[in-house]
Design an enzyme around this catalytic site. Structure first.
Site, PDB file in Angstrom:
ATOM      1  N   SER A 176       6.639  -2.641  -4.721  1.00 53.78           N
ATOM      2  CA  SER A 176       5.281  -2.839  -4.232  1.00 53.78           C
ATOM      3  C   SER A 176       4.261  -2.184  -5.165  1.00 53.78           C
ATOM      4  CB  SER A 176       5.171  -2.328  -2.801  1.00 53.78           C
ATOM      5  OG  SER A 176       3.955  -2.736  -2.245  1.00 53.78           O
TER       6      SER A 176
ATOM      7  N   ASP B  92      -1.581  -6.593  -4.712  1.00 57.03           N
ATOM      8  CA  ASP B  92      -0.664  -5.585  -5.238  1.00 57.03           C
ATOM      9  C   ASP B  92       0.481  -6.328  -5.955  1.00 57.03           C
ATOM     10  OD1 ASP B  92       0.773  -6.447  -3.013  1.00 57.03           O
ATOM     11  OD2 ASP B  92       1.519  -4.454  -2.525  1.00 57.03           O
TER      12      ASP B  92
ATOM     13  N   ASP C 187       1.730  -8.935  -1.281  1.00 53.40           N
ATOM     14  CA  ASP C 187       1.631  -8.958   0.183  1.00 53.40           C
ATOM     15  C   ASP C 187       0.320  -8.347   0.664  1.00 53.40           C
ATOM     16  OD1 ASP C 187       2.457  -6.371  -0.463  1.00 53.40           O
ATOM     17  OD2 ASP C 187       3.972  -6.250   1.125  1.00 53.40           O
TER      18      ASP C 187
ATOM     19  N   ASP D   2       3.522  -7.148  -5.453  1.00 54.45           N
ATOM     20  CA  ASP D   2       4.363  -8.150  -4.781  1.00 54.45           C
ATOM     21  C   ASP D   2       3.533  -9.077  -3.895  1.00 54.45           C
ATOM     22  OD1 ASP D   2       4.055  -5.911  -3.027  1.00 54.45           O
ATOM     23  OD2 ASP D   2       5.705  -6.641  -1.796  1.00 54.45           O
TER      24      ASP D   2
HETATM   25 MG    MG Z   1       3.259  -4.676  -1.478  1.00 55.47          MG
END
Ligand code: MG
Length: 455
Positions: free
Chosen positions: A98, A240, A244, A242
Site C-alpha cells: 500500500s 496510493d 484503493d 495500490d
Molecule cells: Mg492502499
C-alpha cells in the site's frame, strides 16, 4: 525496526529483510491450505519492483498445496477483489505494501467475493503459517497457473455501470491524476476517458518508482496541487500505490483533506439513495452530520477495511469507508476503490453544477488532528486503562473500546490505538476548533509517555 508484521491487514515486511521469498512461499502454502486443494484463487500485484519475485513465490506455495492460480498481472487492490467475485474464485491475493515506502512489500488475502479476510480468518491463517500446518501434493495434483488480462476493462465497466455517464460526459471535465507510478496507472485513465474527461496524468508509468513519498497526504502532493491550478482543472485526484485510496484537490489547487473523500461521496450517495452508511471509529464526524441531514444512520466499526466491510454486510449498508480516503460501494466491490470515488465525485460536480471548493465548503468543518508515535509492544493496554481513568473525570464522556479507545465528549472526540501494521500508536482527536483537538491529543500523549516511562 525490521520485523515481519502479520495482522488482519495481511503480511508486511522489507525486501532483503523480513519479507523473503521463502516467507512469501510459506504464506502461499498457508493460504492454499486455508482455501483448500483443488480450489482456484486470483493473484495480482502492484508496481513495486519486488512484485514479480514475491508473486512467483506466493504462486509456488499455492501450487505446491494443490491450488490453481489465475495470474491477473499488475493491477489495483479493488481490481483483485472484483475478479475474485467475477471468476467465483475461492479467494484472492494481492502483493502490495500500500502506501509504505519502496523498501517494503506485503501480501493481502481476500475472501471469495472480494473483501479482505475477517479478523478471525486472518488469525486462522496466521496459525496455519506459524504451525507450518500444510501438506504439499504430488505431481499429478499440483495447482495449475493461467493468466487473465481482463481486469481493467471489467473494473472500468463495473464503475461505469453505477455512474450517470451521460451527465459526466456532457461536462467534459479536465482532471489531473497522480497515480504515483502505482497500480492505478492503467485503469484510471481508461475510466476517466470513458467519462469524457481530459486527463492530465502525473506519475502514470507503473514502474514502482514513487516520485514522492507514497502516502497520499498534503505534504506529498505539492506537484498535484500546482498542476490542478496550472491546467485550470475541475479536480485533482491522488491515489496510493495500490489504488484503493483517493484524495482530492479542489479546482483552486487546494488539498481539501483525505477525510473529505468519504464525506463528499457520502453526500453524493445520499442524494440518490436511502440507507445506512458505515465508517471506522477514526473517521471524521462530518459523515455523521451529512447522514443526519439526510435522515440516515452511520454505523461505526473498528479501524481496518475488513471490519468496515463486516459492519456493512451486517447492517446492509449502501455505502461505507474510511477517513483515509477509502470509499466502498458494494455494488462494485467490497474493497476500498479510488475509481468508485472519482466517478462519484465527477457525477456530483456534474449534477450540482458546483465546483469542489463549494461542495466541500458546505460540509460542517472540524479540525481532525492525527499523530503517531512509537509504542512498545504490550504497552497499549495500560495506556488505555490510564487514559480512561484520567479522562473519566471529564463529563459527560462515552468510551468505545472496539478498537483501542475512543472517548466521545459532547463537542469532540479523542482516540488512541496501536497500529495493525507498524510498531506505533495513533492518537487522533477531532473538535470544531483545532486548539481543542490539539489539547486532547497532548493530554493523551502525556498519559502515554507517563505509562511508557514507568516500564
Ligand atoms: Mg492502499
Amino acid at each position: 525496526m525490521d520485523r515481519l508484521i502479520v495482522s488482519v491487514s495481511g503480511v508486511r515486511g522489507t525486501i532483503g529483510g523480513s519479507l523473503s521469498p521463502q516467507t512469501a512461499c510459506d504464506f502461499g502454502c498457508a493460504f492454499g491450505t486455508h482455501v483448500g486443494a483443488g480450489k482456484t484463487i486470483v493473484l495480482g500485484r502492484d508496481s513495486r519492483p519486488s512484485g514479480p519475485m514475491i508473486r512467483r513465490a506466493v504462486a509456488a506455495g499455492l501450487q505446491a498445496v494443490g491450488v490453481n492460480v489465475v495470474d491477473l498481472g499488475l493491477l489495483s487492490t479493488p481490481g483483485v477483489g472484483l475478479m475474485t467475485r467475477t471468476l467465483e474464485a475461492a479467494g484472492g491475493v494481492m502483493i502490495t505494501a500500500s502506501h509504505n515506502p519502496p523498501a517494503y512489500n506485503g501480501i493481502k488475502f481476500l475472501q471469495p467475493h472480494g473483501p479482505s479476510l475477517t479478523a478471525g480468518q486472518a488469525e486462522g491463517l496466521k496459525r496455519l503459517w506459524s504451525d507450518r500446518a500444510w501438506s504439499t501434493v504430488q505431481t499429478d495434483r499440483l495447482g495449475e497457473m493461467r493468466s487473465d488480462q481482463s481486469t481493467h476493462e471489467r473494473h472500468r465497466d463495473a464503475v461505469l455501470a453505477i455512474t450517470d455517464v451521460q451527465a459526466v460526459r456532457a461536462r467534459g471535465f479536465r482532471v489531473v491524476v497522480d497515480s504515483i507510478n502505482g497500480a492505478g496507472c492503467t485503469v484510471t485513465p481508461m475510466l476517466l476517458e470513458a467519462l469524457g474527461c481530459d486527463v492530465v496524468h502525473l506519475n502514470g508509468t507503473p514502474d514502482g518508482r514513487f516520485a514522492h513519498e507514497p502516502e497520499p497526504v498534503e505534504k506529498n502532493l505539492g506537484d498535484l496541487c500546482k498542476a490542478v491550478a496550472e491546467h485550470d482543472a475541475a479536480a485533482g485526484f491522488a491515489q496510493d500505490p495500490d489504488a484503493d485510496r483517493l484524495v482530492v484537490v479542489d479546482e483552486t489547487g487546494r488539498f481539501i483533506g483525505e477525510e473529505y473523500t468519504l464525506a463528499l461521496c457520502a453526500a453524493f450517495v445520499l442524494r440518490h439513495r436511502r440507507g445506512t452508511l458505515a465508517a471506522n471509529l477514526a473517521t471524521s464526524r462530518m459523515i455523521d452530520d451529512i447522514a443526519a441531514e439526510a435522515g440516515a444512520e452511520v454505523v461505526r466499526a473498528p479501524t481496518g477495511e475488513a471490519n468496515v466491510v463486516e459492519a456493512m454486510q451486517r447492517e446492509g449498508c449502501i455505502f461505507g469507508g474510511e477517513g483515509n480516503g477509502g470509499v466502498i460501494d458494494p455494488r462494485v466491490v467490497e474493497v476500498r476503490d479510488s475509481l468508485v470515488g472519482m466517478a462519484m465525485l465527477l457525477q456530483y460536480l456534474a449534477e450540482t453544477g458546483k465546483p469542489l471548493s463549494e461542495l466541500s465548503g458546505a460540509i460542517p468543518r472540524y479540525a481532525l488532528v492525527k499523530t503517531k508515535q512509537p509504542c512498545p509492544a504490550g504497552a497499549i493496554g495500560r495506556i488505555i486503562e490510564r487514559t480512561k481513568v484520567e479522562l473519566g473525570g471529564e463529563t459527560p464522556v462515552r468510551f468505545n473500546e472496539d478498537d483501542g479507545l475512543r472517548a466521545d465528549f459532547a463537542d469532540a472526540w479523542v482516540s488512541v490505538r496501536a497500529s495493525n501494521t507498524e510498531p506505533i500508536m495513533r492518537i487522533f482527536a477531532e473538535a470544531p476548533q483545532r486548539r481543542r483537538a490539539e489539547a486532547l491529543v497532548e493530554q493523551v500523549k502525556s498519559i502515554a509517555d507517563g505509562v511508557i516511562g514507568q516500564e
